[in-house]
Scaffold this motif. Structure first.
Motif, mmCIF file in Angstrom:
data_model
loop_
_atom_site.group_PDB
_atom_site.id
_atom_site.type_symbol
_atom_site.label_atom_id
_atom_site.label_comp_id
_atom_site.label_asym_id
_atom_site.label_seq_id
_atom_site.Cartn_x
_atom_site.Cartn_y
_atom_site.Cartn_z
ATOM 1 N N ARG A 20 51.795 29.666 42.879
ATOM 2 C CA ARG A 20 52.365 29.735 44.247
ATOM 3 C C ARG A 20 51.834 30.953 45.009
ATOM 4 O O ARG A 20 52.413 31.340 46.031
ATOM 5 C CB ARG A 20 53.901 29.785 44.236
ATOM 6 N N PHE A 21 50.797 31.566 44.502
ATOM 7 C CA PHE A 21 50.256 32.793 45.113
ATOM 8 C C PHE A 21 48.959 32.442 45.849
ATOM 9 O O PHE A 21 47.903 32.254 45.231
ATOM 10 C CB PHE A 21 49.996 33.823 44.014
ATOM 11 N N LYS A 22 49.062 32.342 47.193
ATOM 12 C CA LYS A 22 47.898 31.947 47.993
ATOM 13 C C LYS A 22 47.028 33.151 48.327
ATOM 14 O O LYS A 22 47.544 34.178 48.799
ATOM 15 C CB LYS A 22 48.355 31.317 49.316
ATOM 16 N N VAL A 23 45.725 32.990 48.140
ATOM 17 C CA VAL A 23 44.773 34.050 48.472
ATOM 18 C C VAL A 23 43.684 33.457 49.365
ATOM 19 O O VAL A 23 43.228 32.325 49.137
ATOM 20 C CB VAL A 23 44.130 34.653 47.196
ATOM 21 N N GLY A 24 43.274 34.235 50.354
ATOM 22 C CA GLY A 24 42.150 33.840 51.216
ATOM 23 C C GLY A 24 41.097 34.927 51.187
ATOM 24 O O GLY A 24 41.418 36.118 51.149
ATOM 25 N N CYS A 38 39.342 29.931 49.191
ATOM 26 C CA CYS A 38 40.740 30.125 48.790
ATOM 27 C C CYS A 38 40.823 29.837 47.296
ATOM 28 O O CYS A 38 39.902 29.259 46.722
ATOM 29 C CB CYS A 38 41.658 29.193 49.574
ATOM 30 N N ASN A 39 41.914 30.263 46.690
ATOM 31 C CA ASN A 39 42.027 29.993 45.249
ATOM 32 C C ASN A 39 42.392 28.525 45.015
ATOM 33 O O ASN A 39 43.130 27.915 45.796
ATOM 34 C CB ASN A 39 42.976 30.974 44.552
ATOM 35 N N VAL A 40 41.833 27.986 43.940
ATOM 36 C CA VAL A 40 42.018 26.576 43.578
ATOM 37 C C VAL A 40 42.412 26.541 42.113
ATOM 38 O O VAL A 40 41.587 26.800 41.232
ATOM 39 C CB VAL A 40 40.715 25.780 43.799
ATOM 40 N N GLU A 41 43.689 26.260 41.852
ATOM 41 C CA GLU A 41 44.182 26.315 40.478
ATOM 42 C C GLU A 41 44.023 24.958 39.779
ATOM 43 O O GLU A 41 43.624 23.963 40.404
ATOM 44 C CB GLU A 41 45.636 26.800 40.487
ATOM 45 N N ASN A 42 44.279 24.960 38.472
ATOM 46 C CA ASN A 42 44.092 23.755 37.662
ATOM 47 C C ASN A 42 45.169 23.723 36.586
ATOM 48 O O ASN A 42 45.581 24.779 36.090
ATOM 49 C CB ASN A 42 42.687 23.813 37.025
ATOM 50 N N THR A 49 40.004 28.813 40.054
ATOM 51 C CA THR A 49 39.015 29.741 40.631
ATOM 52 C C THR A 49 39.662 30.597 41.710
ATOM 53 O O THR A 49 40.559 30.151 42.440
ATOM 54 C CB THR A 49 37.816 28.983 41.221
ATOM 55 N N CYS A 50 39.186 31.822 41.828
ATOM 56 C CA CYS A 50 39.705 32.767 42.810
ATOM 57 C C CYS A 50 39.119 32.506 44.201
ATOM 58 O O CYS A 50 38.038 31.905 44.334
ATOM 59 C CB CYS A 50 39.354 34.194 42.403
ATOM 60 N N ALA A 51 39.818 33.021 45.191
ATOM 61 C CA ALA A 51 39.370 32.887 46.581
ATOM 62 C C ALA A 51 37.980 33.505 46.778
ATOM 63 O O ALA A 51 37.125 32.931 47.465
ATOM 64 C CB ALA A 51 40.383 33.574 47.495
ATOM 65 N N GLU A 52 37.757 34.663 46.164
ATOM 66 C CA GLU A 52 36.473 35.342 46.336
ATOM 67 C C GLU A 52 35.339 34.492 45.775
ATOM 68 O O GLU A 52 34.249 34.400 46.368
ATOM 69 C CB GLU A 52 36.503 36.695 45.609
ATOM 70 N N ALA A 53 35.599 33.869 44.616
ATOM 71 C CA ALA A 53 34.577 33.025 43.988
ATOM 72 C C ALA A 53 34.254 31.835 44.890
ATOM 73 O O ALA A 53 33.084 31.439 45.013
ATOM 74 C CB ALA A 53 35.056 32.559 42.624
ATOM 75 N N VAL A 80 45.991 43.064 48.093
ATOM 76 C CA VAL A 80 45.606 42.269 46.922
ATOM 77 C C VAL A 80 44.354 42.835 46.250
ATOM 78 O O VAL A 80 43.370 43.152 46.907
ATOM 79 C CB VAL A 80 45.429 40.788 47.311
ATOM 80 N N SER A 81 44.447 42.969 44.944
ATOM 81 C CA SER A 81 43.373 43.606 44.180
ATOM 82 C C SER A 81 42.522 42.550 43.486
ATOM 83 O O SER A 81 43.028 41.810 42.637
ATOM 84 C CB SER A 81 44.015 44.537 43.147
ATOM 85 N N PRO A 82 41.228 42.436 43.830
ATOM 86 C CA PRO A 82 40.385 41.421 43.199
ATOM 87 C C PRO A 82 40.340 41.603 41.680
ATOM 88 O O PRO A 82 40.316 42.732 41.180
ATOM 89 C CB PRO A 82 39.002 41.665 43.804
ATOM 90 N N CYS A 83 40.303 40.488 40.948
ATOM 91 C CA CYS A 83 40.252 40.569 39.482
ATOM 92 C C CYS A 83 38.883 41.110 39.045
ATOM 93 O O CYS A 83 37.939 41.185 39.835
ATOM 94 C CB CYS A 83 40.505 39.193 38.871
HETATM 95 N N1 THU Z 1 43.609 35.396 42.845
HETATM 96 C C1 THU Z 1 42.589 35.308 43.745
HETATM 97 O O1 THU Z 1 42.217 34.210 44.178
HETATM 98 N N2 THU Z 1 42.001 36.450 44.164
HETATM 99 C C2 THU Z 1 42.427 37.712 43.848
HETATM 100 O O2 THU Z 1 41.846 38.684 44.336
HETATM 101 C C3 THU Z 1 43.557 37.883 42.915
HETATM 102 C C4 THU Z 1 44.040 36.649 42.251
HETATM 103 C C5 THU Z 1 44.299 34.159 42.456
HETATM 104 C C6 THU Z 1 43.976 33.566 41.118
HETATM 105 C C7 THU Z 1 45.211 32.714 40.859
HETATM 106 O O3 THU Z 1 45.054 31.469 41.523
HETATM 107 C C8 THU Z 1 46.327 33.480 41.542
HETATM 108 O O4 THU Z 1 45.694 34.365 42.456
HETATM 109 C C9 THU Z 1 47.215 34.270 40.594
HETATM 110 O O5 THU Z 1 46.450 35.011 39.721
#
Ligand code: THU
Length: 130
Positions: A20-24, A38-42, A49-53, A80-83
Motif C-alpha cells: 500500500r506504499f505508493k512511490v513515484g 512507479c512501483n509495481v508489486e507482485n 520493482t521500485c519506482a526508480e527502476a 523517501v530513501s531509495p533502496c
Molecule cells: N519502493 C520504491 O519503489 N522506491 C523506493 O525508493 C523505496 C521503496 C517501493 C518498493 C515496494 O513496492 C514498496 O516501496 C515498499 O518497499
C-alpha cells in the motif's frame, strides 16, 4: 511539467496491493526529456520493482542512457530513501554530482546526490583488468 509534478502524477499509478506504499520517480536526461516510473508489486514479493527502476527502464526503452536529475516522492514520514539496489541502478546512468530530490507528499525534502547516496559504488572501471 516539473520533475516533482511528474513524479507526483505517476505515483498515483503505483500498483501496490501488498505494501500500500505508493512511490513515484521522475528522471531527466540531457535532451530535456522526463521519464517516469512507479512501483509495481507482485504476489511473489521479490519480483516487485521500485519506482526508480521503472523510470530507468522507461529511459533506456526511449533510447537514452544518461540521467541529469532525479526526483522521488512517497507518502512517508521522512523523504523517501531509495533502496540499495536502486542507488546502484541510478549510479549506472548518472554522474556522482547528479542532484536527487527526495520528497514526501506533505512537502518535506532531502536534497542529495547520486554520489552521496552510494559512496564507493562498484562501477564498470573496476572490471578493467578482466
Ligand atoms: N519502493 C520504491 O519503489 N522506491 C523506493 O525508493 C523505496 C521503496 C517501493 C518498493 C515496494 O513496492 C514498496 O516501496 C515498499 O518497499
Amino acid at each position: 511539467m516539473s520533475l516533482l509534478d511528474a513524479a507526483r502524477k505517476v505515483r498515483e499509478n503505483a500498483y501496490v496491493p501488498y505494501s500500500r506504499f505508493k512511490v513515484g520517480a521522475a528522471i531527466r536526461t540531457p535532451s530535456g526529456a522526463v521519464h517516469v516510473g512507479c512501483n509495481v508489486e507482485n504476489a511473489a514479493y521479490p519480483e516487485g520493482t521500485c519506482a526508480e527502476a521503472g523510470a530507468i527502464a522507461a529511459m533506456v526503452a526511449a533510447g537514452e542512457t544518461e540521467i541529469t536529475e532525479v526526483c522521488v516522492i512517497a507518502d512517508s514520514p521522512t523523504p523517501v530513501s531509495p533502496c540499495g539496489g536502486c542507488r546502484q541502478k541510478l549510479a549506472e546512468f548518472a554522474k556522482k554530482d547528479v542532484p536527487v530530490r527526495l520528497t514526501t507528499t506533505d512537502g518535506a525534502e532531502w536534497m542529495t546526490t547520486v554520489g552521496d547516496l552510494l559512496p564507493g559504488a562498484f562501477d564498470s572501471e573496476q572490471m578493467e583488468r578482466a
